[in-house]
Write an enzyme that holds these catalytic residues in place. Structure first.
Site, PDB file in Angstrom:
ATOM      1  N   ARG A   7      29.439   6.658 -14.012  1.00 43.33           N
ATOM      2  CA  ARG A   7      28.997   8.048 -14.149  1.00 43.33           C
ATOM      3  C   ARG A   7      30.218   8.936 -13.895  1.00 43.33           C
ATOM      4  NH1 ARG A   7      25.417  11.398  -9.950  1.00 43.33           N
ATOM      5  NH2 ARG A   7      25.183  13.300 -11.182  1.00 43.33           N
ATOM      6  N   HIS A   8      30.319  10.002 -14.636  1.00 42.26           N
ATOM      7  CA  HIS A   8      31.435  10.949 -14.519  1.00 42.26           C
ATOM      8  C   HIS A   8      31.651  11.415 -13.074  1.00 42.26           C
ATOM      9  CE1 HIS A   8      28.727  14.338 -13.849  1.00 42.26           C
ATOM     10  NE2 HIS A   8      27.957  13.796 -14.789  1.00 42.26           N
ATOM     11  N   ASN A  14      26.906  19.653  -9.909  1.00 43.14           N
ATOM     12  CA  ASN A  14      26.381  18.570  -9.068  1.00 43.14           C
ATOM     13  C   ASN A  14      26.214  19.068  -7.639  1.00 43.14           C
ATOM     14  OD1 ASN A  14      28.455  16.183 -10.753  1.00 43.14           O
ATOM     15  ND2 ASN A  14      26.245  16.307 -10.963  1.00 43.14           N
ATOM     16  N   GLN A  20      22.435  19.531 -15.316  1.00 51.59           N
ATOM     17  CA  GLN A  20      23.506  19.776 -16.280  1.00 51.59           C
ATOM     18  C   GLN A  20      23.098  19.505 -17.715  1.00 51.59           C
ATOM     19  OE1 GLN A  20      27.659  19.069 -14.351  1.00 51.59           O
ATOM     20  NE2 GLN A  20      26.356  17.355 -13.765  1.00 51.59           N
ATOM     21  N   ARG A  57      33.117  16.562 -18.671  1.00 45.00           N
ATOM     22  CA  ARG A  57      33.125  15.868 -17.387  1.00 45.00           C
ATOM     23  C   ARG A  57      33.287  14.364 -17.550  1.00 45.00           C
ATOM     24  NH1 ARG A  57      28.060  18.129 -18.489  1.00 45.00           N
ATOM     25  NH2 ARG A  57      26.239  16.746 -18.299  1.00 45.00           N
ATOM     26  N   GLU A  81      24.780  13.065 -22.226  1.00 43.80           N
ATOM     27  CA  GLU A  81      23.654  13.229 -21.305  1.00 43.80           C
ATOM     28  C   GLU A  81      22.400  13.662 -22.064  1.00 43.80           C
ATOM     29  OE1 GLU A  81      21.781  12.459 -18.973  1.00 43.80           O
ATOM     30  OE2 GLU A  81      22.668  13.371 -17.188  1.00 43.80           O
ATOM     31  N   HIS A 147      26.672   9.597 -18.056  1.00 42.16           N
ATOM     32  CA  HIS A 147      25.928  10.531 -17.214  1.00 42.16           C
ATOM     33  C   HIS A 147      24.731   9.828 -16.571  1.00 42.16           C
ATOM     34  CE1 HIS A 147      28.196  13.650 -19.383  1.00 42.16           C
ATOM     35  NE2 HIS A 147      27.987  12.880 -20.434  1.00 42.16           N
TER      36      HIS A 147
END
Length: 184
Positions: A7-8, A14, A20, A57, A81, A147
């Site tokens: 995951r980024h 966050n 997001q 991201r 995402e 994501h």
């Protein structure tokens, strides 16, 4: 053949607890540092290809990681995402007002919620699973940088969906590595 999923790194959204979705948010300084740390970890894996979401991201996380392994990066919208429509940018309290205590409905494969302009979970799974089927045929070790919502679909591909239809939460931290193995 192995599949690694990351995951980024962290973003300001966050930290603020904002949803997001497909909003194109940059990594913050912590997220950049997280990516640099995982870059050191990733050296021990034999990765042949990186597939990344094109959102900033994830893309930046993939680029930082690739400084250590120098392999091809493909940007693929199928690991973008999940689109959260009208709730993108909202906090948990706002989401609770909208959904009440039934927010889990948006992650139920059987219900396949499609209101508030939220991308239906079946659509997310379809696009992610199609890509995973392609990766399986490559016979390479692949790293996907993506994501949280996409990680949920990846988990369902490998672990299935329970009878209730709920996709298990990914519970994956920023820059955490997950490992899966394709069965021949």
């Amino acid at each position: 053949m192995k599949l690694y999923v990351i995951r980024h790194g962290q973003t300001d959204w966050n930290v603020a607890g904002k949803c997001q979705g497909m909003s194109d948010i940059e990594l913050n300084e912590t997220g950049i540092e997280q990516a640099k740390k995982v870059k050191e970890q990733i050296k021990k894996y034999n990765i042949n290809l990186i597939i990344s979401s094109p959102l900033k991201r994830a893309k930046k996380t993939a680029e930082i990681i690739n400084e250590a392994i120098n392999c091809p990066i493909e940007y693929d919208n199928r690991v973008i995402e999940r689109g959260f429509g009208n709730i993108e940018g909202s906090t948990e309290s706002t989401r609770s007002e909208i959904f009440g205590y039934n927010i889990d409905i948006i992650n139920n494969y059987n219900v396949n919620y499609n209101e508030q302009n939220i991308e239906p979970v079946k659509d997310v799974c379809k696009r992610v699973w199609e890509l995973l089927d392609e990766i399986k045929e490559k016979n390479q070790n692949v790293l996907i940088v993506t994501h949280g919502g996409t990680c949920r679909a990846i988990g369902a591909y490998f672990n299935g969906i329970d009878e209730s239809g709920m996709l298990a939460s990914a519970h994956i931290n920023n820059c955490e590595i997950r490992e899966y193995e394709f069965k021949k």
